[in-house]
Design an enzyme around this catalytic site. Structure first.
Site, PDB file in Angstrom:
ATOM      1  N   SER A 150       0.837  -1.203   0.000  1.00 30.00           N
ATOM      2  CA  SER A 150       0.000   0.000   0.000  1.00 30.00           C
ATOM      3  C   SER A 150       0.874   1.256   0.000  1.00 30.00           C
ATOM      4  O   SER A 150       1.556   1.515  -0.992  1.00 30.00           O
ATOM      5  CB  SER A 150      -0.964  -0.034   1.191  1.00 30.00           C
ATOM      6  OG  SER A 150      -1.907   1.007   1.099  1.00 30.00           O
ATOM      7  N   SER A 151       0.887   2.041   1.065  1.00 31.53           N
ATOM      8  CA  SER A 151       1.772   3.207   1.110  1.00 31.53           C
ATOM      9  C   SER A 151       3.223   2.783   0.878  1.00 31.53           C
ATOM     10  O   SER A 151       3.993   3.483   0.216  1.00 31.53           O
ATOM     11  CB  SER A 151       1.643   3.913   2.460  1.00 31.53           C
ATOM     12  OG  SER A 151       2.505   5.021   2.536  1.00 31.53           O
TER      13      SER A 151
END
Length: 437
Positions: free
Chosen positions: A164-165
């Site tokens: 994700s991030s």
């Protein structure tokens, strides 16, 4: 008989030598042997997640955690494992298998950890999207430099993976530091520069929703602009994305493929397509093996939280950290393929001309290629075709198995299609990538 002047000089030289010898001996004793562990290494206990401070330039106040296995290899590889929003370095350590795999293969794992309130990595600011511009990428680069100094690590085997991030940061690091990282693996991320903002916001809704689309060249230029003038080799990239991702929507997967194939200077037509697990579609670009320049895995029906047990082992295979060394990818030039198609309603015919452009004869050949989605071969000539869809292999007939240097063979097939009548792509002759022409 020595003169008084010579006697004086000799006495002075012997006195100087007597004074220097203890100093030289002390220096020799204190000097570390090549490849020896440093004091910093001795301060990090083995097989324990340990926080390291004062590791170098760190403009965004990241925290650094390191895991070093007891059987750390000589000149080990370094793997950076980057967490998701709201996560931390220890969360990434506990939620993935990289430390366990490090115990098996002897590499060092670094776990950067965000301290800002969002617990998201900066992948949007102008500073983050420029080499040595500041923010999180600089701190992570400092962590890598600390690890390579401390453990005499192999600077040619530094890798990064994230979720994700952390996957977005993986894209950013490969753009900012192509000379530092050999490869990356991004689980549910977006292309380098897609999340760019200029108002201080960490979130880019248009990118997250998958509405930021560019050409492959435009995406490639965006990544290259992070390090203007760099002409060295580019990191390989492995991409993972779920088709039902409602946080960073699935169109971002295709935009990343555009970007990294362009950065690598390879086409967007897969060299190989397969399904390593039910519901997975894996495409490889620029090569057909485990270490293709770009590998992309789309997970049908899977949402944003796609990471699962066993995926880390596949990452290591792509990186070449699972015990086997990197295998050279086939390079174009040993063969050339030209294709002509004729389509109607729900059918088409394809004529394929294969030319041996190498300097040696081919005796018995297999031509691999990928059919566009929705096409199925119903019959063919000049070769045996299997399977009938997806990644197809055409095997020579008995009468055309020999190809002298410069010689060509014509084969073809008839296929059913459901609307996509495009020509096949990703041709390989006995595993060697062919040029189109």
């Amino acid at each position: 008989m020595p003169t008084p002047h010579r006697t004086t000089v000799r006495r002075q030289f012997l006195a100087l030598l007597a004074a220097l010898l203890p100093l030289l001996a002390a220096l020799l004793v204190a000097a570390p042997a090549a490849g020896a562990r440093t004091e910093a290494a001795d301060a990090v206990p083995a097989a324990t997640l340990t926080e390291v401070t004062d590791f170098g330039a760190n403009p965004s106040n990241l925290r650094m955690y390191v895991y070093v296995p007891e059987n750390v290899a000589a000149k080990p590889a370094v793997l950076v494992a980057v967490h998701w929003c709201t996560g931390s370095g220890p969360d990434m350590y506990n939620g993935t298998e990289y430390a366990t795999l490090a115990d098996r293969y002897g590499f060092v794992v670094l776990y950067p950890s965000v301290t800002r309130s969002s617990k998201c990595f900066d992948v949007s600011s102008p500073q983050a999207l420029r080499r040595d511009g500041g923010s999180d990428p600089v701190g992570i680069r400092s962590m890598v430099d600390w690890a390579t100094r401390t453990y005499d690590a192999d600077t040619g085997r530094v890798f990064v993976t994230g979720i994700s991030s952390g996957a977005m940061m993986t894209n950013v690091l490969l753009g900012d530091y192509p000379d530092v990282f050999a490869a990356g693996a991004a689980f549910a991320g977006v292309a380098f520069g897609c999340f760019a903002t200029t108002d201080g916001s960490e979130w880019n809704s248009a990118c997250a929703q998958g509405t930021v689309t560019r050409t492959a060249r435009q995406w490639g230029d965006t990544a290259r602009a992070a390090y203007p003038g760099y002409t060295g080799p580019r990191p390989r990239m492995q991409l993972w994305h779920g088709t039902e991702d409602d946080v960073l929507r699935h169109p971002n997967f295709g935009e990343m493929i555009k970007q990294w194939t362009n950065v690598q200077g390879i086409g967007q037509t897969p060299a190989a397509t397969d399904s390593p697990q039910p519901g997975w579609t894996r495409t490889r670009y620029g090569g057909t093996g485990d270490r293709a320049p770009v590998e992309a895995i789309s997970l049908q029906g899977v949402g944003h939280n796609l990471y699962g047990h066993g995926m880390a082992a596949r990452v290591l295979t792509f990186f070449g950290l699972d015990g086997g060394g990197p295998t050279p990818q086939p390079q174009p030039g040993a063969c050339k393929v030209g294709v002509t198609t004729n389509a109607w309603n729900t059918g088409l015919t394809a004529s394929v001309i294969l030319t041996n452009t190498s300097s040696t004869s081919v005796n018995g050949w297999s031509l691999g290629f990928t059919l566009p989605t929705g096409q199925t071969i119903t019959n063919g000539w000049g070769a045996t075709y299997a399977p009938s869809s997806g990644a197809v292999t055409a095997t020579n007939a008995s009468y055309n198995s020999a190809l002298a240097p410069g010689a060509s063979v014509s084969i073809g097939y008839r296929a059913h299609h459901t609307g996509n009548s495009a020509a096949p792509g990703g041709f390989t002759l006995d595993g060697t990538v062919c040029t189109a022409g």
